[in-house]
Design a protein around this motif. Sequence first.
Motif, PDB file in Angstrom:
ATOM      1  N   SER A   1     -45.123 -11.220  28.536  1.00  0.00           N
ATOM      2  CA  SER A   1     -45.649 -11.781  29.401  1.00  0.00           C
ATOM      3  C   SER A   1     -45.775 -12.815  29.754  1.00  0.00           C
ATOM      4  O   SER A   1     -46.582 -13.540  28.908  1.00  0.00           O
ATOM      5  N   PRO A   2     -45.451 -13.140  30.914  1.00  0.00           N
ATOM      6  CA  PRO A   2     -45.810 -14.002  31.667  1.00  0.00           C
ATOM      7  C   PRO A   2     -46.733 -15.068  31.217  1.00  0.00           C
ATOM      8  O   PRO A   2     -47.123 -15.977  31.674  1.00  0.00           O
ATOM      9  N   ASP A   3     -48.624 -14.408  31.504  1.00  0.00           N
ATOM     10  CA  ASP A   3     -49.908 -14.877  31.767  1.00  0.00           C
ATOM     11  C   ASP A   3     -50.062 -13.982  30.462  1.00  0.00           C
ATOM     12  O   ASP A   3     -51.142 -15.274  30.167  1.00  0.00           O
ATOM     13  N   LEU A   4     -49.955 -13.517  29.711  1.00  0.00           N
ATOM     14  CA  LEU A   4     -50.861 -13.874  28.024  1.00  0.00           C
ATOM     15  C   LEU A   4     -49.728 -14.773  27.183  1.00  0.00           C
ATOM     16  O   LEU A   4     -49.015 -13.976  27.229  1.00  0.00           O
ATOM     17  N   TRP A   5     -50.545 -15.043  26.251  1.00  0.00           N
ATOM     18  CA  TRP A   5     -49.720 -15.652  25.036  1.00  0.00           C
ATOM     19  C   TRP A   5     -49.354 -14.558  24.043  1.00  0.00           C
ATOM     20  O   TRP A   5     -48.555 -14.411  23.335  1.00  0.00           O
ATOM     21  N   PHE A   6     -50.263 -13.776  24.126  1.00  0.00           N
ATOM     22  CA  PHE A   6     -49.779 -13.192  22.480  1.00  0.00           C
ATOM     23  C   PHE A   6     -48.902 -11.664  23.191  1.00  0.00           C
ATOM     24  O   PHE A   6     -49.335 -10.904  24.348  1.00  0.00           O
ATOM     25  N   PRO A   7     -48.124 -11.692  22.901  1.00  0.00           N
ATOM     26  CA  PRO A   7     -46.600 -10.103  23.679  1.00  0.00           C
ATOM     27  C   PRO A   7     -47.862  -9.146  22.905  1.00  0.00           C
ATOM     28  O   PRO A   7     -48.269  -8.681  22.466  1.00  0.00           O
ATOM     29  N   THR A   8     -47.336  -7.890  23.457  1.00  0.00           N
ATOM     30  CA  THR A   8     -47.259  -6.359  23.103  1.00  0.00           C
ATOM     31  C   THR A   8     -47.324  -5.653  22.250  1.00  0.00           C
ATOM     32  O   THR A   8     -45.161  -6.775  22.448  1.00  0.00           O
ATOM     33  N   VAL A   9     -46.984  -5.571  21.403  1.00  0.00           N
ATOM     34  CA  VAL A   9     -46.476  -5.122  20.385  1.00  0.00           C
ATOM     35  C   VAL A   9     -46.437  -3.904  20.473  1.00  0.00           C
ATOM     36  O   VAL A   9     -47.119  -2.735  20.441  1.00  0.00           O
ATOM     37  N   ARG A  10     -44.838  -3.054  20.234  1.00  0.00           N
ATOM     38  CA  ARG A  10     -43.969  -1.566  20.210  1.00  0.00           C
ATOM     39  C   ARG A  10     -43.810  -0.940  19.245  1.00  0.00           C
ATOM     40  O   ARG A  10     -42.769  -1.965  18.886  1.00  0.00           O
ATOM     41  N   LEU A  11     -44.170   0.096  18.932  1.00  0.00           N
ATOM     42  CA  LEU A  11     -43.728   0.741  17.665  1.00  0.00           C
ATOM     43  C   LEU A  11     -42.992   1.714  18.400  1.00  0.00           C
ATOM     44  O   LEU A  11     -44.271   3.001  18.757  1.00  0.00           O
ATOM     45  N   ASP A  12     -42.589   2.384  18.710  1.00  0.00           N
ATOM     46  CA  ASP A  12     -41.848   3.671  18.861  1.00  0.00           C
ATOM     47  C   ASP A  12     -41.771   3.938  20.435  1.00  0.00           C
ATOM     48  O   ASP A  12     -42.423   2.977  21.275  1.00  0.00           O
ATOM     49  N   ASN A  13     -42.397   4.823  20.207  1.00  0.00           N
ATOM     50  CA  ASN A  13     -43.435   5.081  21.830  1.00  0.00           C
ATOM     51  C   ASN A  13     -44.462   4.616  22.176  1.00  0.00           C
ATOM     52  O   ASN A  13     -46.192   5.498  22.044  1.00  0.00           O
TER      53      ASN A  13
END
Lengths: 243, 243
Positions: A129-141
């Motif tokens: 996301s543009p505002d936070l440098w650390f991405p969201t990690v997603r595994l399956d749901n």
Amino acid sequence: MKEQTCAVVVVGNEVLSGKIHDTNSYFAARELRKAGVALKRIAVVADEVDAIAQEVRYCAERFDIVLTSGGIGPTHDDLTMEGVAAAFGRKLVADPALSALIDEHSGGRRLAARFKMANVPEGALLSHSPDLWFPTVRLDNVFILPGIPQLFEPKVVKLCAEFAASPYFMRVIYSQAGESVIAEYLNACLERFPELLLGSYPEIDNSEYRVKITLESKDRVYLEQAFDHLLQLLPREAVVKTE
Amino acid sequence: MKEQTCAVVVVGNEVLSGKIHDTNSYFAARELRKAGVALKRIAVVADEVDAIAQEVRYCAERFDIVLTSGGIGPTHDDLTMEGVAAAFGRKLVADPALSALIDEHSGGRRLAARFKMANVPEGALLSHSPDLWFPTVRLDNVFILPGIPQLFEPKVVKLCAEFAASPYFMRVIYSQAGESVIAEYLNACLERFPELLLGSYPEIDNSEYRVKITLESKDRVYLEQAFDHLLQLLPREAVVKTE
């Protein structure tokens, strides 16, 4: 359309030991509600791989969306990635893109501990996301979010915009009569409107009313019909005000 | 002495839908901590018999003490007694002593709904306290408490006085260095003092320090040794203050 369901898993001994009052699950509850997603469960578990893995597996099997909060920093007690990996029988692997991002963000200081944060469950997806440098990690749901409220909240807002389905509508009746008196009217209303979400919440130290009755539905017409019906059922002197 | 463990099960759609911010689990967390009982899990479940039964069964099998909060009033969405009964494979039965108490407390008004509150899981024990008219219902290791904070809190205080074992002692170090920098020192401290409960909590919007480090143990001497050791390990300029 079938309603989307969600569970929130808060990882943190600091909540269980009473050091902090968790606000993340409350924030998520309100945002999910606004987005029309049904939050069905909140669990706070200890900083232990097994406890995290069991809870995440339980929720991932039963609900459409799982949000985890906390336990993804660089220290010894940050075990959420390991727990989520275990929940799905995956290994933890260093993600090259995440390593590069951490490197870039570290301003040349190569701190071993920080690179622990590049380890994610095998097969996980990163969403930036543009505002936070650390991405969201997603595994399956399962969406793995940071525990610090200033980081958790914008990520939840962003996710909820993606989840957003049809919202809930709500009406409220404030009753001067206690729960024991109004219970039969609530039951009668539910018999006529079985799909209604009907809540009754007594308040002890309130001089204005004794019970707050909430009526909710995603169908605004159905809601108004149920609201009118309940108002007719209740003794007139019981109703203090409505919203 | 083996440490006593506890789980708190909050029953309530009002929490899951974000209508209220649950304070009962936070209150219980602090009181249990003071009493030396290890809270290992908090779960918030929906007003559904199956959801309550599954969670209560899971917790009752794994932890020494289970506290439930909410869902014991006279209305349609009060299903905790039914859920706890189902967790233990018991029936709900009307308790004569409780019926008499409710009768007495109702001032002659025989409200059918209120007598719903006399139904308890078969084999449950009632424990009376002088300040609240409604007793605490206990089944095996599960204590069934009301959700209204003004009723929940005094019951928790009373129970914790009964549970009270040896308390935890705590020291705190506030660090100006971030988690990635101090992680290796925390690990080294834990290697030397493996029984130490060591937490590190970053704060983003704090100008005074960046990480709060908590050290806890039931053994005061062990705690002081670990505290001194960690202070020696940390870079001197990192330590802002200690408590």
